[in-house]
Design an enzyme around this catalytic site. Structure first.
Site, PDB file in Angstrom:
ATOM      1  N   THR A  74      43.233  35.100  45.756  1.00 57.40           N
ATOM      2  CA  THR A  74      43.332  36.360  46.492  1.00 57.40           C
ATOM      3  C   THR A  74      43.224  36.132  48.003  1.00 57.40           C
ATOM      4  O   THR A  74      42.538  35.217  48.445  1.00 57.40           O
ATOM      5  CB  THR A  74      42.176  37.237  45.995  1.00 57.40           C
ATOM      6  OG1 THR A  74      42.471  37.592  44.665  1.00 57.40           O
ATOM      7  CG2 THR A  74      41.960  38.472  46.820  1.00 57.40           C
ATOM      8  N   VAL A 122      42.735  45.967  36.164  1.00 56.91           N
ATOM      9  CA  VAL A 122      42.661  46.037  37.621  1.00 56.91           C
ATOM     10  C   VAL A 122      41.339  45.405  38.047  1.00 56.91           C
ATOM     11  O   VAL A 122      40.302  45.667  37.447  1.00 56.91           O
ATOM     12  CB  VAL A 122      42.715  47.509  38.105  1.00 56.91           C
ATOM     13  CG1 VAL A 122      42.500  47.595  39.607  1.00 56.91           C
ATOM     14  CG2 VAL A 122      44.051  48.149  37.730  1.00 56.91           C
ATOM     15  N   GLY A 173      36.922  36.755  44.070  1.00 56.40           N
ATOM     16  CA  GLY A 173      36.100  36.215  42.994  1.00 56.40           C
ATOM     17  C   GLY A 173      36.393  36.938  41.699  1.00 56.40           C
ATOM     18  O   GLY A 173      37.416  37.618  41.575  1.00 56.40           O
ATOM     19  N   GLY A 203      36.615  39.615  39.582  1.00 56.01           N
ATOM     20  CA  GLY A 203      36.620  41.026  39.947  1.00 56.01           C
ATOM     21  C   GLY A 203      35.690  41.910  39.158  1.00 56.01           C
ATOM     22  O   GLY A 203      35.095  42.846  39.708  1.00 56.01           O
TER      23      GLY A 203
HETATM   24  N1  ASP Z   1      39.069  39.353  42.797  1.00 59.08           N
HETATM   25  C1  ASP Z   1      40.370  39.157  42.211  1.00 59.08           C
HETATM   26  C2  ASP Z   1      40.435  39.908  40.903  1.00 59.08           C
HETATM   27  O1  ASP Z   1      39.497  39.869  40.135  1.00 59.08           O
HETATM   28  C3  ASP Z   1      40.694  37.730  41.954  1.00 59.08           C
HETATM   29  C4  ASP Z   1      40.515  36.790  43.111  1.00 59.08           C
HETATM   30  O2  ASP Z   1      39.684  37.005  43.979  1.00 59.08           O
HETATM   31  O3  ASP Z   1      41.245  35.771  43.150  1.00 59.08           O
HETATM   32  O4  ASP Z   1      41.466  40.486  40.624  1.00 59.08           O
END
Ligand code: ASP
Length: 307
Positions: free
Chosen positions: A173, A202, A225, A227
């Site tokens: 992300t 989501v 992280g 989510g």
């Molecule tokens: N936080 C994002 C999610 O859970 C994933 C990421 O941070 O790479 O969709």
């Protein structure tokens, strides 16, 4: 005191120096530097924190190395469903989209929701209809096809696993936070989510207060992280609350949330944050986090591993 500053991240997770080649490391650093340079240019010219974070995030979305925009991971169905959000600290305006397909830059889509609709959060087909009305750019499925991402999906497609895009070959992300010369704060976050996700899953990235938050009285935060943990912990807003109600410094608040609260519940990840005094914190409880900042005094740092 430095007046304007921008920080960015490209995901947190199991990013080990032992597994990284010099060439790969260089590619990531160049991409992060490009986003920082483009973001700081906006701030240097007197542009808003909001414009700086949206633009820096869109630069990272265009780079296939990161799990957002062009480099988004695959869903179980072999498509891409992207999530993004933005928040402006001066008026607490916010915009977010979730589960959108074929949008080239979901962060621009989120900004359009904030500026040109009476809503905060749009999802799926309705969000795409709004994007067409706003002349947001769409791209073909081929544009989003990255072979390494597809291989990631094939590895786990027949299982119930969903996987964070956080190993050494696949990245995460993206997001940005900034303070402009006027003292305004803003935050933006964009993601493809988790490989093999289904059922319209989501994550935290488009959820105001969980993955993104900005308030001129406290701080601007963008998270990355696992989510589900970030939603349950309302991470970005919690950092702001600890500053507002407990009088913590930015660093104390970030440490409390990421290194104590999240860690105690096995919530892996990190965040970047900037406060109203232009302090910057980049905290993570994982092996690494692609991150960097640049400020008005010419300080410029890009880091990947634990320092
Ligand atoms: N936080 C994002 C999610 O859970 C994933 C990421 O941070 O790479 O969709």
């Amino acid at each position: 005191m430095t007046d304007y500053i921008i920080a960015i991240h490209g995901g947190a997770g199991t990013i080990l120096k032992s597994l990284m080649t010099a060439e790969k490391e260089k590619l990531y650093k160049v991409a992060l530097q490009d986003a920082l340079d483009q973001g700081i240019k906006i701030l240097r010219n007197g542009g808003s924190a909001l414009d700086a974070v949206v633009h820096a995030t869109s630069v990272l979305e265009d780079c296939p190395l990161f799990n957002a925009g062009k480099g988004s991971v695959f869903t179980h169905d072999g498509g891409h469903e992207m999530d993004a959000s933005v928040m402006n600290g001066s008026d607490l305006k916010a915009g977010a989209v979730a589960g959108v397909r074929n949008i080239k830059n979901p962060v621009l889509h989120a900004k359009a929701v904030m500026n040109h609709s009476e809503h905060v959060f749009l999802f799926g087909a309705g969000a795409e209809e709004f994007a067409r009305k706003e002349r947001i750019e769409f791209e073909s499925d081929e544009y989003f096809f990255e072979k390494c991402r597809y291989d990631q999906l094939l590895e786990i497609r027949d299982s119930d696993q969903v996987r964070l895009d956080h190993s050494n070959t696949k990245f995460g992300t993206v997001g940005a936070v900034a303070r402009d010369v006027g003292g305004n704060l803003a935050a933006a976050t964009s993601t493809g989510g988790m490989t093999n996700k289904r059922y319209g899953r989501v994550g935290d990235s488009p959820i105001i207060g969980a993955g993104t938050y900005a308030n001129n009285n406290t701080c601007a935060v963008s998270c990355t992280g696992h989510g589900e943990y970030f939603i349950r912990s309302v991470v970005a807003y919690d950092v702001s609350c600890l500053m507002e109600y407990k009088g913590m410094t930015l660093q104390q608040a970030c440490d409390e949330v990421v290194m104590k609260k999240l860690k105690n519940m096995d919530g892996e990840g990190g965040l970047i944050a900037i406060d109203k005094l232009a302090n910057c914190s980049m905290v993570f409880n994982s092996e690494g986090m692609y991150r960097g900042f640049q400020d008005a005094d010419g300080r410029n740092e890009i880091m990947i591993y634990k320092s």
